[in-house]
Enzyme design. Structure first.
Site, PDB file in Angstrom:
ATOM      1  N   GLY A 224       0.813  -1.210   0.000  1.00 17.94           N
ATOM      2  CA  GLY A 224       0.000   0.000   0.000  1.00 17.94           C
ATOM      3  C   GLY A 224       0.838   1.247   0.000  1.00 17.94           C
ATOM      4  N   PRO A 226       2.538   4.855   1.030  1.00 15.83           N
ATOM      5  CA  PRO A 226       3.162   5.238   2.292  1.00 15.83           C
ATOM      6  C   PRO A 226       2.150   5.879   3.242  1.00 15.83           C
ATOM      7  CG  PRO A 226       4.337   6.221   0.427  1.00 15.83           C
ATOM      8  CD  PRO A 226       3.129   5.555  -0.117  1.00 15.83           C
ATOM      9  N   LYS A 230       0.910   0.404   7.478  1.00 15.82           N
ATOM     10  CA  LYS A 230       1.442  -0.957   7.368  1.00 15.82           C
ATOM     11  C   LYS A 230       2.351  -1.283   8.557  1.00 15.82           C
ATOM     12  CE  LYS A 230       3.225  -0.005   3.379  1.00 15.82           C
ATOM     13  NZ  LYS A 230       2.688   1.360   3.241  1.00 15.82           N
ATOM     14  N   HIS A 445      -5.864  35.282 -11.375  1.00 14.82           N
ATOM     15  CA  HIS A 445      -5.524  33.889 -11.669  1.00 14.82           C
ATOM     16  C   HIS A 445      -6.404  32.940 -10.847  1.00 14.82           C
ATOM     17  CE1 HIS A 445      -2.458  30.686 -12.660  1.00 14.82           C
ATOM     18  NE2 HIS A 445      -3.066  30.136 -11.607  1.00 14.82           N
ATOM     19  N   GLU A 446      -6.472  33.206  -9.554  1.00 15.67           N
ATOM     20  CA  GLU A 446      -7.229  32.300  -8.681  1.00 15.67           C
ATOM     21  C   GLU A 446      -8.733  32.402  -8.931  1.00 15.67           C
ATOM     22  OE1 GLU A 446      -5.668  30.062  -7.423  1.00 15.67           O
ATOM     23  OE2 GLU A 446      -3.650  30.918  -7.423  1.00 15.67           O
ATOM     24  N   HIS A 449      -9.613  30.256 -11.846  1.00 16.46           N
ATOM     25  CA  HIS A 449      -9.835  28.858 -11.462  1.00 16.46           C
ATOM     26  C   HIS A 449     -11.200  28.701 -10.798  1.00 16.46           C
ATOM     27  CE1 HIS A 449      -5.894  27.295 -12.336  1.00 16.46           C
ATOM     28  NE2 HIS A 449      -5.251  28.054 -11.452  1.00 16.46           N
TER      29      HIS A 449
HETATM   30  P1  ADP Z   1       3.397   2.911   6.481  1.00 13.73           P
HETATM   31  O1  ADP Z   1       2.230   2.276   5.810  1.00 13.73           O
HETATM   32  O2  ADP Z   1       4.113   3.819   5.563  1.00 13.73           O
HETATM   33  O3  ADP Z   1       4.266   1.934   7.186  1.00 13.73           O
HETATM   34  P2  ADP Z   1       2.944   3.822   9.141  1.00 13.73           P
HETATM   35  O4  ADP Z   1       2.369   2.581   9.699  1.00 13.73           O
HETATM   36  O5  ADP Z   1       4.362   4.073   9.461  1.00 13.73           O
HETATM   37  O6  ADP Z   1       2.743   3.876   7.578  1.00 13.73           O
HETATM   38  O7  ADP Z   1       2.042   5.044   9.586  1.00 13.73           O
HETATM   39  C1  ADP Z   1       2.562   6.225  10.114  1.00 13.73           C
HETATM   40  C2  ADP Z   1       1.676   6.810  11.186  1.00 13.73           C
HETATM   41  O8  ADP Z   1       0.433   7.239  10.650  1.00 13.73           O
HETATM   42  C3  ADP Z   1       1.303   5.830  12.251  1.00 13.73           C
HETATM   43  O9  ADP Z   1       2.253   5.795  13.259  1.00 13.73           O
HETATM   44  C4  ADP Z   1      -0.036   6.342  12.753  1.00 13.73           C
HETATM   45  O10 ADP Z   1       0.135   7.351  13.707  1.00 13.73           O
HETATM   46  C5  ADP Z   1      -0.639   6.961  11.520  1.00 13.73           C
HETATM   47  N1  ADP Z   1      -1.536   6.005  10.850  1.00 13.73           N
HETATM   48  C6  ADP Z   1      -1.375   5.532   9.590  1.00 13.73           C
HETATM   49  N2  ADP Z   1      -2.374   4.696   9.276  1.00 13.73           N
HETATM   50  C7  ADP Z   1      -3.167   4.606  10.339  1.00 13.73           C
HETATM   51  C8  ADP Z   1      -4.363   3.877  10.625  1.00 13.73           C
HETATM   52  N3  ADP Z   1      -4.937   3.061   9.725  1.00 13.73           N
HETATM   53  N4  ADP Z   1      -4.935   4.026  11.844  1.00 13.73           N
HETATM   54  C9  ADP Z   1      -4.381   4.842  12.751  1.00 13.73           C
HETATM   55  N5  ADP Z   1      -3.254   5.546  12.547  1.00 13.73           N
HETATM   56  C10 ADP Z   1      -2.641   5.451  11.363  1.00 13.73           C
HETATM   57 ZN    ZN Z   2      -3.263  28.230 -11.023  1.00 11.30          ZN
END
Ligand code: ADP
Ligand code: ZN
Ligand code: MG
Length: 644
Positions: A224, A226, A230, A445-446, A449
């Site tokens: 998934g 970033p 995960k 400009h804005e 849009h």
């Molecule tokens: P990655 O998928 O990149 O590993 P992370 O697990 O490191 O992402 O998520 C970073 C931070 O974002 C977590 O420590 C948490 O605080 C927040 N976060 C991300 N997804 C969730 C989720 N599904 N529920 C709660 N917090 C989340």
């Molecule tokens: Zn613009």
């Protein structure tokens, strides 16, 4: 438990230090100490060569003659070395005595002659005191040196672990992981959560599955974008599984030295087997798991070896009963296909950007420890933040809390939430510009849009338009509240895409309309880029042009070095020209459309710009109201007006 703690500690300590430097330092010192030992050990005095005494030309019989002639002052017999040290009467006081080799133990003639001539005669004790003393002192010295050496080695093994444990895995091993994260802290990714919960059941109650002939999966790959949680999910598993948990990041396998990564993998699996049933978590597995044989100028030997080892271990001849591997990546496209085949990572769990419900859940999790004013509605925030990842939502709420503290308020109000969302999406607000031509141009400009957002049939309604500058060189922006159904599903229609391109060109159209062709600015560069990308994707990926409904390019637009380099272009020069033509046609048509709408509403635009210059931000509702007084709004916009 005790042992586990020890290992954890070792693991921590091992992680410090840079071994290549350290190890050479260690070997250097070791050699030096060893050399010292050798020289001290090899030279007991009795065997010493090149004695400091002057060896003389005196023979035994000559000595006896000299004694009888009364020329000798003193004779000292050293029975150990079998020599006599002779001092002559006419010899200078500070010179060394002469040495004469004796025959055997007893030298009757010599002793007899000495006694008769009153020569000072002395026999050194035969108990070999010198050697014993030498052995004692030097032995002691050697012993001390040895101890120092051992201690030194022990210390280096403990503290940096690098000298002796090159290939040891750096995995953090936890018996009952205390990550402080529970399943409750993970929201919005329910399917992934359930899937992993099931994995834990596999480990705890394997009989239930093996009884009906089911094979327990070996690996689960979390895939998934970033920030979708995960790593968080894996931490929650560690906390809740109740089985030992090893976690390591893919990059920790990759070392400068060929073979180190592979031996780390071996070591990790060895440790895991000893602790089965258990879970191994490999974060960012793409660092090791990349497609082999890629990269310009030959592959990366070290990484390939590491990956091969990983593949072998995952197959495991004896079967890694009771070990489940969880890995996470945001680049499944670069992973080696061997890694993805069933039998290794049998299961892929998609961890997607959260939908509305998911966002709401995540907001609830992160709002738990924050003071929110009663007027804050998490539902509204969730609706306003399509496309936000969990990490972005968490970050946004935290920004809001920081703003609240800075403004010395008791609780977070919708105002802070609003500012935090803007800050996360577009950057920090800066002080507004003073009135100037530049500010006027930005306003046109804005508004250009914003006007198109409000007048186009398929556009999502305007949220607000502002000319308060933001960090990152943003002079202002017009923001839509996107239709979340469409964003969440990703099913953009052709007319929506075309309107989107028209809107993106609205800024440039307004500039040109008002200030003339010569005065258009580079401020629209971003918009132009968006147009180019969208139009090209419509042609090459979505089949939305006259070229017909087939994809001309794969979804992965990044060139993955070595793999896509050669095979990237899948069409002829001729088709490439046609693509360019189609892209151009889309852009030109959309631009003409946006010029037309702006020209027809010039008066209205002037009025809106004056207003924007005065109040710096116009909310979508107010904007729609003013536009509605001049023209009839499209249906979608009227609905938006009713809802908000
Ligand atoms: P990655 O998928 O990149 O590993 P992370 O697990 O490191 O992402 O998520 C970073 C931070 O974002 C977590 O420590 C948490 O605080 C927040 N976060 C991300 N997804 C969730 C989720 N599904 N529920 C709660 N917090 C989340
Ligand atoms: Zn613009
Ligand atoms: Mg992560």
């Amino acid at each position: 438990m005790k042992q586990a703690e020890g290992k954890v500690l070792m693991g921590k300590l091992e992680r410090r230090g840079k071994h290549p430097l350290k190890s050479s330092l260690v070997t250097g010192t070791v050699t030096a100490v060893w050399l010292m030992l050798q020289t001290t050990l090899a030279t007991p005095p009795s065997m010493a060569q090149g004695s400091p005494r002057e060896s003389s030309g005196l023979t035994y019989s000559a000595l006896v003659q000299k004694i009888q002639a009364g020329e000798v002052a003193r004779v000292e017999i050293d029975p150990v070395r079998g020599v006599a040290e002779v001092r002559l009467k006419n010899q200078p006081k500070d010179s060394a005595p002469q040495e004469v080799v004796l025959f055997g133990d007893s030298n009757p003639e010599l002793i007899d002659a000495a006694r008769k001539n009153n020569v000072d005669l002395e026999v050194q004790p035969s108990t070999d005191g010198g050697t014993v003393a030498w052995l004692i002192t030097h032995g002691l010295l050697a012993f001390v040196l040895l101890m120092v050496l051992l201690m030194f080695l022990r210390r280096t093994t403990n503290s940096s672990g690098q000298a002796m444990s090159f290939g040891k895995s750096k995995a953090r091993f936890q018996m009952e992981a205390k990550t402080g994260v529970l399943f409750d802290d993970v929201a919005g990714i329910e399917e992934a959560k359930e899937e992993l919960q099931e994995v834990v059941t596999f480990l705890k109650k394997p009989e239930r599955f093996t009884a009906v002939g089911a094979k327990i999966p070996k690996g689960v790959l979390l895939v998934g974008p970033p920030g979708t949680g995960k790593t968080l999910l894996a931490k929650a598993i560690a906390g809740e599984a109740g089985v030992p948990f090893f976690s390591i990041s893919g990059s920790e396998f990759v070392e400068m030295f060929v073979g180190v990564g592979a031996s780390r993998v071996r070591d990790l699996f060895k440790k895991a087997k000893e602790n089965a049933p258990c879970i191994i978590f490999i974060d960012e597995i793409d660092a090791v798991g990349r497609q082999r044989g890629t990269g310009i100028g030959g592959g990366n030997d070290e990484r390939e070896q590491t990956l091969n080892q990983l593949l072998t271990e995952m197959d495991g001849f004896e079967g890694n009963a009771g070990i489940i591997i969880i890995a996470a990546t945001n680049r499944p496209d670069v992973l080696d296909s061997a890694l993805l085949r069933p039998g290794r990572f049998d299961r892929q769990v998609q961890v997607d950007l959260p939908s509305y419900k998911g966002r709401l859940g995540i907001l609830e999790v992160h709002a738990r420890n924050k003071k929110l004013d009663a007027s804050v509605s998490l539902e509204t925030i969730a609706r306003r933040t399509p496309g936000f990842s969990g990490a972005e939502l968490a970050n946004m709420l935290n920004e809001a809390a920081i703003l609240t503290a800075r403004r010395r308020k008791e609780a977070v109000t919708p105002l802070e939430i609003d500012d935090a969302i803007d800050r996360v999406t577009t950057g920090m607000t800066l002080t507004p510009l003073l009135d100037s031509k530049k500010k006027r141009l930005i306003a046109y400009h804005e508004v250009g849009h914003a006007l198109l957002m409000t007048l186009l049939k398929n556009s999502d309604p305007l949220n607000k338009v502002t000319i308060i500058p933001r960090s990152g060189g943003i002079g202002g922006f017009a923001q839509q509240s996107f239709n979340e159904e469409m964003i969440d599903s990703g099913l953009y229609t052709r007319s929506w895409l075309l309107d989107r391109i028209t809107i993106a060109l609205g800024g440039r159209a307004a500039e040109e309309e008002v200030f003339g062709d010569a005065e258009i600015t580079v401020g629209a560069s971003n918009d132009i880029q968006v147009v180019a990308n969208l139009a090209r994707e419509m042609v090459t990926r979505y089949g939305m042009s006259d070229l017909g409904p087939f994809a001309l390019e794969s979804g992965n637009s990044e060139v993955f070095l070595g793999r896509d380099w050669m095979s990237r272009v899948e069409y002829s020069e001729e088709v490439a020209t046609q693509i360019d033509q189609q892209v151009r046609t889309i852009a030109v048509r959309c631009y003409a459309e946006s010029r037309r709408i702006i020209r027809e509403n010039r008066e209205l635009m002037d009025q809106l710009v004056d207003m924007l210059l005065e109040q710096e931000t116009i909310e979508g509702e107010q904007f729609r109201q003013i536009v509605g007084q001049h023209t009839t709004l499209p249906e979608k916009q009227l609905m938006a007006a009713k809802v908000s």
